[in-house]
Scaffold this active site. Structure first.
Site, PDB file in Angstrom:
ATOM      1  N   SER A  18      -4.756  76.463   1.864  1.00 53.79           N
ATOM      2  CA  SER A  18      -5.957  76.412   1.496  1.00 53.79           C
ATOM      3  C   SER A  18      -6.690  77.784   1.079  1.00 53.79           C
ATOM      4  O   SER A  18      -7.928  77.426   0.776  1.00 53.79           O
ATOM      5  CB  SER A  18      -6.805  75.792   2.777  1.00 53.79           C
ATOM      6  N   SER A  39      -8.598  73.677   1.146  1.00 56.54           N
ATOM      7  CA  SER A  39      -9.752  73.464   1.765  1.00 56.54           C
ATOM      8  C   SER A  39     -10.625  74.340   1.586  1.00 56.54           C
ATOM      9  O   SER A  39     -12.024  74.202   1.882  1.00 56.54           O
ATOM     10  CB  SER A  39      -9.398  72.737   3.238  1.00 56.54           C
ATOM     11  N   LYS A  50     -15.836  81.086   5.525  1.00 56.47           N
ATOM     12  CA  LYS A  50     -15.264  79.550   5.625  1.00 56.47           C
ATOM     13  C   LYS A  50     -16.101  78.949   6.841  1.00 56.47           C
ATOM     14  O   LYS A  50     -15.948  79.728   8.001  1.00 56.47           O
ATOM     15  CB  LYS A  50     -13.989  79.416   5.565  1.00 56.47           C
TER      16      LYS A  50
HETATM   17  N1  GLN Z   1      -4.127  70.900   1.570  1.00 51.46           N
HETATM   18  C1  GLN Z   1      -3.309  70.922   2.934  1.00 51.46           C
HETATM   19  C2  GLN Z   1      -3.864  70.204   3.797  1.00 51.46           C
HETATM   20  O1  GLN Z   1      -4.449  69.175   3.554  1.00 51.46           O
HETATM   21  C3  GLN Z   1      -3.781  72.740   3.179  1.00 51.46           C
HETATM   22  C4  GLN Z   1      -4.699  72.965   4.199  1.00 51.46           C
HETATM   23  C5  GLN Z   1      -5.079  74.187   4.629  1.00 51.46           C
HETATM   24  O2  GLN Z   1      -4.241  75.004   4.269  1.00 51.46           O
HETATM   25  N2  GLN Z   1      -5.905  74.215   5.561  1.00 51.46           N
HETATM   26  O3  GLN Z   1      -3.175  70.110   4.880  1.00 51.46           O
END
Ligand code: GLN
Length: 476
Positions: free
Chosen positions: A178, A154, A79
Site C-alpha cells: 500500500s 491503499s 494517511k
Molecule cells: N492492496 C493490498 C490489499 O488490498 C495491500 C493493502 C495494504 O498494503 N494495506 O490488501
C-alpha cells in the site's frame, strides 16, 4: 520559487536558511494546491488554521535563533489510519465516522518533535484494504497525471498529495504494497521498512504481523531522512525493534558493486505488461553497465504469494476488526433494537463491501473445520518464503522486481473482479510476508508518459544499503 520545484527537504531548508521562503509561505502554497486540486479527493480533512499557526510558530522559533529540528520546513500529510491526538481518524470507514484520537501515534510524535508541519488527513482505501483507492467510504482518489486513472492503494491519498504538491511528503502504511504500489502509480518514492523497524503504535491495525508505516516522497534522500526520524524502539510497541537506527540520510552513496537477484518468472509472469517488462530490461541493462551483477535465481513460489497473503491478512483482519462493534468505537446503528442487533446492524451498516468480504474470508479460514486447510498451510508457505529469501540473500545484496505488473489502470477497470485486483499486488506482498524492507522508486515512463516503478528488497534491517542503492537506481 514554486513548491513544485523542490524535490528534497534539503533544497527547502537551503531556501529557508537563505531567507528566500518561510514555513508560512510554504504551508500557504501547499494549502493553495490542496484547494486547486480538490477534485482529486486526496484529503479527508485539511488542518488549515492549525498548520498555518504551527508554521508561524516555527518561523518565529528560527527568527529567535533557536535550533530547529531535522524536519524543519517539512509539510506532511498523514494517511487516515495514523492517529493524531485530538484529530479525527476514520481509516476512510463509516464505522469510525466522528471518532477523535485520544493519543498520537509514535511516528507522529517523532515528526512533530523534529519540527514537521502536519497539513491534513489523506484519503485511503477503507481500513487500508485495496489497491486502487476505490474502497474509501469518502469517495475515490484520482491520479493527478490523468484523472481517469487510479492512483493505486491503499495509500492513494498520501501518494497523490505528494504527487500534486499538496504537501512535500506523506506517511502511508504498507501491509501488502500500500505504500509501494501507489508510489509506483504516481511517480513517487515509497518505502516499506523492515517489519519492526518503525513503531505501529497509533496505526489502526489491518494485519498486525504485516503492517508497517513508511514514508512517501519525491526523493530517496527525504525517504531516508524521515525513516531515520520515525524508526526505532518504542515501549508502546513490543514488535518495534530495539536495534539502533542508522543515520540513513548520511550514507546515500552505494560505493560497492551490488549483487542483484531477479527472481525467476517475475519478468515473464502472466499479467506483466509489455511496457513494464521493457522498462525492467532497460533498468537491468543500466545496472549491468554500471558494473553491478544482475542474475536470475530460481524461485518457484510466485503463484503462492497472493493466496498466502490473502489467507493470512484476512485472518488477522477478522480478529483486528472485531473491536468495531458499535459499542466501543464510532458508528452505532440507530436501527438497533437489542444487544445482538447493535453488533449486527452497526457492522453491516458501518463497514464497506470489501472490508466485509475480508472479515468473512478471514473468519472462514480460521474456523475449526478449515484452519488446517488454509490458515496453517499459509503460515507454512510464509515460513518457506522467509527461508527461501534468506537463502537468496546469502549470495545477493538485493532482489530487483517491478513494483507493479502494469502502469496505473482505469478507474473501475478491476472493481468487478477482486482476483484481478488482488493480482495487482503480486510483486509487493512478498516483502510483507517475509518482513524484508522494500522500496519503490520511479525508473521510467511508458509511451503515454505514465510512471513505472522498480522495487528493490534488501536483507532485514538493511535500510541503509537499500536507500543508497535505490538512489543509484533512480538516477540510472
Ligand atoms: N492492496 C493490498 C490489499 O488490498 C495491500 C493493502 C495494504 O498494503 N494495506 O490488501
Amino acid at each position: 520559487m514554486s513548491v513544485s520545484a523542490y524535490r528534497t527537504l534539503a533544497a527547502i531548508q537551503h531556501d529557508l536558511n537563505a531567507g528566500k521562503t518561510s514555513v508560512v509561505a510554504l504551508t500557504t502554497a501547499y494549502l493553495d494546491n490542496i484547494k486547486a486540486n480538490a477534485h482529486l479527493n486526496a484529503f479527508l480533512e485539511v488542518f488549515e488554521d492549525e498548520a498555518l499557526q504551527r508554521a508561524k510558530a516555527l518561523d518565529e522559533k528560527k527568527a529567535r535563533g533557536e535550533a530547529t529540528g531535522k524536519l524543519f520546513g517539512l509539510v506532511m500529510a498523514l494517511k487516515d489510519n495514523i492517529c493524531y491526538k485530538n484529530h479525527k481518524v476514520s481509516a476512510s470507514s463509516k464505522i469510525l465516522e466522528g471518532f477523535t484520537s485520544i493519543f498520537s501515534a509514535t511516528v507522529v510524535e517523532r515528526l512533530l518533535a523534529e519540527d514537521a508541519v502536519i497539513i491534513g488527513r489523506a484519503n485511503c482505501d477503507e481500513f487500508a484494504m485495496g489497491s486502487s483507492n476505490e474502497n474509501s467510504a469518502y469517495g475515490k482518489v484520482l491520479n493527478a497525471f490523468d484523472n481517469t486513472l487510479v492512483p493505486g492503494g491503499s495509500s492513494g491519498g498520501s501518494a497523490v498529495a505528494v504527487q500534486a504538491f499538496m504537501c512535500h511528503a506523506a506517511l502511508g502504511s504498507d501491509t501488502g504494497g500500500s505504500i509501494r504500489q501507489p508510489a509506483a502509480f504516481t511517480g513517487t518514492v515509497g518505502l516499506k521498512p523492515t517489519y519492526g523497524r518503525i513503531s505501529r503504535w497509533g496505526l489502526i491495525a489491518y494485519a498486525s504481523s504485516f503492517d508497517q508505516i513508511g514514508p512517501m516522497t519525491h526523493s530517496v534522500e527525504d525517504a531516508a531522512l524521515i525513516t531515520e526520524v520515525i524508526a526505532g524502539k518504542d515501549s508502546h510497541d513490543s514488535t518495534a525493534s530495539s536495534k539502533p537506527v542508522e543515520a540513513y540520510s548520511a550514507q546515500l552513496v552505494y560505493g560497492k558493486k551490488a549483487r542483484i537477484a531477479v527472481l525467476d518468472n517475475t519478468l515473464n509472469s502472466e499479467g506483466l505488461s509489455a511496457e513494464v517488462q521493457a522498462q525492467m530490461e532497460r533498468t537491468i541493462a543500466q545496472l549491468k553497465a554500471d558494473g553491478h551483477t544482475v542474475e536470475t535465481v530460481a524461485f518457484n513460489y510466485l503463484d503462492y504469494l497472493i493466496p498466502a497473503y490473502y489467507v493470512l491478512t484476512t485472518a488477522e483482519a477478522s480478529s483486528n476488526l472485531a473491536r468495531f462493534d458499535g459499542v466501543h468505537y464510532g458508528y452505532r446503528s440507530p436501527n438497533a433494537t437489542d444487544m445482538e442487533s447493535v453488533y449486527k446492524k452497526s457492522r453491516t451498516e458501518g463497514f464497506g463491501r470489501e472490508v466485509k468480504n475480508r472479515i468473512m474470508l478471514g473468519t472462514f479460514v480460521l474456523s475449526a473445520g478449515y484452519y488446517d486447510a488454509y490458515y496453517s498451510r499459509a503460515q507454512k508457505v510464509r515460513r518457506l518464503l522467509r527461508d527461501e529469501l534468506s537463502k537468496i540473500f546469502e549470495d545477493f545484496d538485493f532482489i530487483l522486481m517491478p513494483t507493479t505488473p502494469t502502469v496505473p489502470f482505469k478507474i473501475g477497470a478491476k472493481t468487478s473482479n477482486p482476483v484481478e485486483m488482488y493480482l495487482a499486488d503480486i510483486f509487493t506482498v512478498l516483502a510483507n510476508l517475509t518482513g524484508n524492507p522494500a522500496i519503490s522508486v520511479p525508473v521510467g515512463k511508458d509511451a503515454n508518459g505514465l510512471p513505472i516503478g522498480a522495487q528493490l528488497l534488501a536483507k532485514h534491517f538493511c535500510e541503509a544499503e537499500l536507500f543508497a542503492m535505490s538512489k543509484a537506481l533512480m538516477k540510472s
